[in-house]
Scaffold this active site. Sequence first.
Site, PDB file in Angstrom:
ATOM      1  N   LYS A 182       0.816  -1.027   0.137  1.00 11.48           N
ATOM      2  CA  LYS A 182      -0.095  -0.038  -0.117  1.00 11.48           C
ATOM      3  C   LYS A 182       0.911   1.087   0.010  1.00 11.48           C
ATOM      4  CE  LYS A 182      -1.868   2.549   2.628  1.00 11.48           C
ATOM      5  NZ  LYS A 182      -2.042   3.795   1.987  1.00 11.48           N
ATOM      6  N   GLU A 258       9.324   0.751  11.116  1.00 11.31           N
ATOM      7  CA  GLU A 258      10.841   2.316  10.149  1.00 11.31           C
ATOM      8  C   GLU A 258       9.992   3.240  10.853  1.00 11.31           C
ATOM      9  OE1 GLU A 258      12.369   4.704   9.521  1.00 11.31           O
ATOM     10  OE2 GLU A 258      12.907   4.538   7.456  1.00 11.31           O
ATOM     11  N   CYS A 292      12.740  10.955   7.400  1.00  8.51           N
ATOM     12  CA  CYS A 292      13.623  10.611   8.884  1.00  8.51           C
ATOM     13  C   CYS A 292      14.195  10.724   9.819  1.00  8.51           C
ATOM     14  CB  CYS A 292      12.274   9.532   9.092  1.00  8.51           C
ATOM     15  SG  CYS A 292      12.825   7.639   7.787  1.00  8.51           S
ATOM     16  N   GLU A 389       8.985  15.239  15.899  1.00 12.12           N
ATOM     17  CA  GLU A 389       9.289  15.894  14.397  1.00 12.12           C
ATOM     18  C   GLU A 389       8.893  17.272  13.620  1.00 12.12           C
ATOM     19  OE1 GLU A 389       8.228  11.801  12.363  1.00 12.12           O
ATOM     20  OE2 GLU A 389      10.989  12.264  11.487  1.00 12.12           O
TER      21      GLU A 389
HETATM   22  P1  ADP Z   1       2.575  10.988   7.403  1.00 14.85           P
HETATM   23  O1  ADP Z   1       2.704  10.806   8.364  1.00 14.85           O
HETATM   24  O2  ADP Z   1       4.397  10.653   6.718  1.00 14.85           O
HETATM   25  O3  ADP Z   1       1.740  10.773   5.930  1.00 14.85           O
HETATM   26  P2  ADP Z   1       1.970   7.939   7.558  1.00 14.85           P
HETATM   27  O4  ADP Z   1       2.309   7.115   9.204  1.00 14.85           O
HETATM   28  O5  ADP Z   1       0.466   9.458   8.317  1.00 14.85           O
HETATM   29  O6  ADP Z   1       2.637   8.954   8.220  1.00 14.85           O
HETATM   30  O7  ADP Z   1       1.899   7.559   6.542  1.00 14.85           O
HETATM   31  C1  ADP Z   1       2.880   6.598   6.408  1.00 14.85           C
HETATM   32  C2  ADP Z   1       2.280   5.388   5.491  1.00 14.85           C
HETATM   33  O8  ADP Z   1       0.850   4.977   6.780  1.00 14.85           O
HETATM   34  C3  ADP Z   1       1.023   6.218   4.297  1.00 14.85           C
HETATM   35  O9  ADP Z   1       0.907   5.190   3.275  1.00 14.85           O
HETATM   36  C4  ADP Z   1      -0.224   5.879   5.113  1.00 14.85           C
HETATM   37  O10 ADP Z   1      -1.693   5.757   3.818  1.00 14.85           O
HETATM   38  C5  ADP Z   1      -0.174   4.705   6.198  1.00 14.85           C
HETATM   39  N1  ADP Z   1      -1.394   4.980   7.091  1.00 14.85           N
HETATM   40  C6  ADP Z   1      -1.996   5.716   7.712  1.00 14.85           C
HETATM   41  N2  ADP Z   1      -2.905   5.556   8.954  1.00 14.85           N
HETATM   42  C7  ADP Z   1      -2.367   4.254   8.881  1.00 14.85           C
HETATM   43  C8  ADP Z   1      -3.251   3.083   8.984  1.00 14.85           C
HETATM   44  N3  ADP Z   1      -4.245   3.953  10.402  1.00 14.85           N
HETATM   45  N4  ADP Z   1      -3.647   2.008   9.069  1.00 14.85           N
HETATM   46  C9  ADP Z   1      -2.804   1.372   7.524  1.00 14.85           C
HETATM   47  N5  ADP Z   1      -2.271   2.614   6.576  1.00 14.85           N
HETATM   48  C10 ADP Z   1      -2.072   3.918   7.210  1.00 14.85           C
END
Ligand code: ADP
Length: 486
Positions: A182, A258, A292, A389
């Site tokens: 994903k 990570e 990061c 961050e």
């Molecule tokens: P960032 O702040 O870098 O966007 P996130 O952790 O929100 O960091 O996003 C990183 C990845 O995790 C993206 O692919 C995002 O769509 C996914 N993501 C965010 N929330 C969820 C969730 N509840 N379940 C699965 N994937 C998620």
Amino acid sequence: MAFALQNSQLLVTKGLINGQWVDADDSTTVPVHNPANGELVAEVVNMGGAETKRAIEAAEAAFPAWSGKSSKERSDILEKWFDLVMANQDDLAAILTAEQGKPLFEAKGEIAYGASYIKWFAEEARRVYGDIIPAAQKDRRNLVIKQPVGVVAAITPWNFPNAMLARKIAPALAAGCTIVCKPAIETPISALAIAKLAEEAGVPAGVINIIPGADAPAIGGEMTSNPVVKKLTFTGSTPVGKLLMKQCADTVKRTSMELGGNAPIIIFDDADLDAAINGALISKFRNSGQTCICSNRVMVQAGIYDEFIERLAAEVSKFNVGNGLEEGTTHGPLITEKAVNNVAGLVDSAIADGARAVIGGARGDAAGFFFQPTILADAKPSMRVFKEEIFGPVAPVFKFETDEEAVAMANDTEFGLAAYMYTNNLKRIWHVSEALEYGMVGVNETAISSEVIPFGGVKESGQGREGSKYGLEDYMETKLICLGGL
Ligand code: ADP
């Protein structure tokens, strides 16, 4: 679309399930925009939980044949994939810049960096050795073999849309696993483009599946609850990582996480200042501060504090901030308006608490999601910029007096991904490196990442390592075969 591709086949907008490029079940799409100017790059399929389930089934069906190939057969396919990625480097970089914003030269660098993991794991695929352990009984022999964990799920962020995925897919495939990915919905096209090249390289149907979709909890929910998935590998924020770890607990999945960082860069009085300034510039402002392992806290020893800030500001004033697709741009926009708001909030709060903007300090003038490259002097550990961050082009500069104070400040965070220091004192290099609670320490160097090193963090920055000989371990089980009655 304001960019031309030599190979227009690479601009894929459908999802990949079982070797088929398909629409979402409900035919909906999500627009992907260029963050530098808001232009529409493409409409990409908006998939959810049902498509994810089918992709997992496809990965399960593809697993026996893929894991049953010889390591040389898998390695040859990965080598071919590497060649195709590099042959299409310019196009992949153009796609990446269009959807993510980083300057083209940086995007090209990311494509080569991502590809280096494909090459590395093509080589490592052939070096998966077992063990023979002397038995406690005379009539036994203990053999240890390594086997692929099975179906892997991968969730990746938007800051390195190509490399974060390449460095998960490559070791998974090398180990014999199949995978469902994903990508972040802000930047899904880079993921689809490399999957297209993987298909061309001969990766069989179902071995790599890509599910773009805006409903991350639905896709992640299926990935983490489906018992077929044996491992989740995630790169992203710490709160989402914690949530996914909890979700994985019910089916006891392996996880590699990570997560966020809060990297200190510690500049001691005895440092080579030219090198330290260069290292700080690269590690703080690369990808406009959106990595990061970006330096988050610049810590400078009292004797050189003023000179360091003055010289750093002189270099930052030479930056050319703009649309990454335009010639001469050194720094691009941030990914979204939300990101700009977040950075602005951190800077405003630091200034309200007594920090001084030596350069920058405000949003950019252009229409896109820009924030001015900023240096904040007189930053203090009580400020939000010390704890959070930043993920933007802002360098808060903190002052310290002693080694002990520097180490205590550096470790005063729940994160532990990368740390950097500049000094020419060998004793200090050892003592400080060992005292830093971080997964990676760069000494007189900030560009530390490559396919040959174990990338990963400690504390709430995550677990597991990507790249290097250690990187394959995360995708394999260790099995004992005890031969008795010999
Ligand atoms: P960032 O702040 O870098 O966007 P996130 O952790 O929100 O960091 O996003 C990183 C990845 O995790 C993206 O692919 C995002 O769509 C996914 N993501 C965010 N929330 C969820 C969730 N509840 N379940 C699965 N994937 C998620």
